[in-house]
Design an enzyme around this catalytic site. Structure first.
Site, PDB file in Angstrom:
ATOM      1  CG  ASP A 121      -9.638   0.352   5.425  1.00  0.00           C
ATOM      2  OD1 ASP A 121      -9.348  -0.144   4.329  1.00  0.00           O
ATOM      3  OD2 ASP A 121      -8.945   0.239   6.448  1.00  0.00           O
ATOM      4  CD  GLN A 128      -3.554  -4.227   6.684  1.00  0.00           C
ATOM      5  OE1 GLN A 128      -3.652  -3.171   6.071  1.00  0.00           O
ATOM      6  NE2 GLN A 128      -3.979  -5.370   6.185  1.00  0.00           N
ATOM      7  CE  LYS A 151      -3.872  -2.305   2.302  1.00  0.00           C
ATOM      8  NZ  LYS A 151      -4.596  -2.598   3.538  1.00  0.00           N
TER       9      LYS A 151
HETATM   10  N1  GUN Z   1      -7.079  -6.466   6.386  1.00  0.00           N
HETATM   11  C1  GUN Z   1      -7.422  -7.179   5.297  1.00  0.00           C
HETATM   12  N2  GUN Z   1      -8.014  -6.392   4.372  1.00  0.00           N
HETATM   13  C2  GUN Z   1      -8.015  -5.141   4.891  1.00  0.00           C
HETATM   14  C3  GUN Z   1      -8.467  -3.886   4.404  1.00  0.00           C
HETATM   15  O1  GUN Z   1      -9.006  -3.750   3.309  1.00  0.00           O
HETATM   16  N3  GUN Z   1      -8.280  -2.826   5.237  1.00  0.00           N
HETATM   17  C4  GUN Z   1      -7.695  -2.956   6.463  1.00  0.00           C
HETATM   18  N4  GUN Z   1      -7.583  -1.866   7.223  1.00  0.00           N
HETATM   19  N5  GUN Z   1      -7.272  -4.106   6.948  1.00  0.00           N
HETATM   20  C5  GUN Z   1      -7.416  -5.187   6.147  1.00  0.00           C
END
Ligand code: GUN
Length: 284
Positions: A120, A97, A53
């Site tokens: 998100d 995350q 990311k």
């Molecule tokens: N863990 C797995 N997928 C995601 C996501 O799309 N966002 C976040 N914050 N954590 C994740």
């Protein structure tokens, strides 16, 4: 029939290039979109996702910072970090995350993120806007899947869409986005009786269960579009989706591969959400 393989990597590259253009335009207004990613603990998969990311942000001209906290960090310390980011004008998007260590309440942490910075789309305020048909920030994975369906010219109005997996991150928002697009939506969960009877009705089948190759070709309607959200590490080290690719390819008309399907789109839409959060900071 041999299904067309949908190239999520190519589509994500197109979207990232569009983001990079819009970042240039924002630069004329003195704004660089900024994403803060908070990672708690040492989860191996999360480390990879967070690295990807941050790298994607830098490549598209966004600013990113990763805040790494030890697994035994207190929930209150994490909430303080989030509150500080909420007040930081250089940060337009905040992503904590998941999963978080078990001593933390993920819901409470997400609810502490300022909704305008919740890239998100997990905050109840953003989830509520999506549910009531006024989406502001759409969760990245379902949003990316909608972009895939759009690029494939899939007619969703009146289509039978079946979503397997009812998580807050993928399944539930996916069902809402498909519903908003006019599909008749079935949302299956781990208690669904005769899953195959549901999936065989699907013109559009989205699978997000976290169970390797659980959907096989005999569970797919001939000609269906199959979207595989799963990323499961096999004993041999290779990745497999939630769909059994080989048997599904013989039945579906188009299918996303793993890797190279939905995964790259999730990151592209995170960039879009962060960019748009920054654009909303412009004076009108
Ligand atoms: N863990 C797995 N997928 C995601 C996501 O799309 N966002 C976040 N914050 N954590 C994740």
């Amino acid at each position: 029939m041999s299904a067309r393989i949908i190239d999520g990597k190519a589509l994500s590259a197109t979207i990232k290039a569009q983001v990079a253009q819009r970042v240039q335009t924002l630069a004329h207004h003195g704004i660089t979109p900024g994403l803060a990613v908070v990672l708690v603990g040492e989860d191996a998969a999360s480390q990879v996702y967070v690295r990807n990311k941050a790298a994607a942000c830098e490549k598209a001209g966004l600013h990113s910072k990763v805040i790494r906290l030890a697994a035994d960090t207190s929930e209150e310390t994490l909430l303080e970090v989030v509150r500080t980011l909420n007040g930081d004008a250089d940060v337009h998007g905040i992503l904590v995350q998941l999963p978080l260590p078990s001593h933390m309440n993920a819901g409470k942490v997400i609810e502490t993120i300022a909704p305008a910075k919740d890239v998100d789309g997990f905050h109840i305020s953003n989830a509520g806007l999506l549910m009531t048909g006024r989406p502001l920030v759409r969760p990245c994975t379902p949003y990316g899947i909608m972009k895939i369906l759009e690029s494939e010219n899939v007619v969703l109005r009146g289509a039978e869409a079946v979503v397997v997996g009812a998580s807050n991150i993928v399944g539930k928002p996916m069902a809402l986005l498909l519903l908003a697009a006019g599909a008749t939506v079935t949302l299956c969960n781990s208690k669904t009786r005769d899953l195959g009877a549901q999936t065989r009705r699907a013109d559009v089948l989205v699978v997000a269960t976290g169970h390797s190759r659980m959907i096989t070709g005999d569970m797919i309607k001939p000609g269906a579009i199959v979207i595989d959200v799963g990323i499961n590490r096999q004993a041999d080290g290779k990745l497999a989706g939630d769909v059994d690719f080989e048997s599904a390819c013989k039945v579906a008309s188009a299918i996303t591969p793993v890797p190279g399907g939905v995964g790259p789109m999730t990151i592209a839409m995170l960039l879009v959400n962060t960019l748009e959060a920054a654009e909303r900071c412009l004076p009108i």
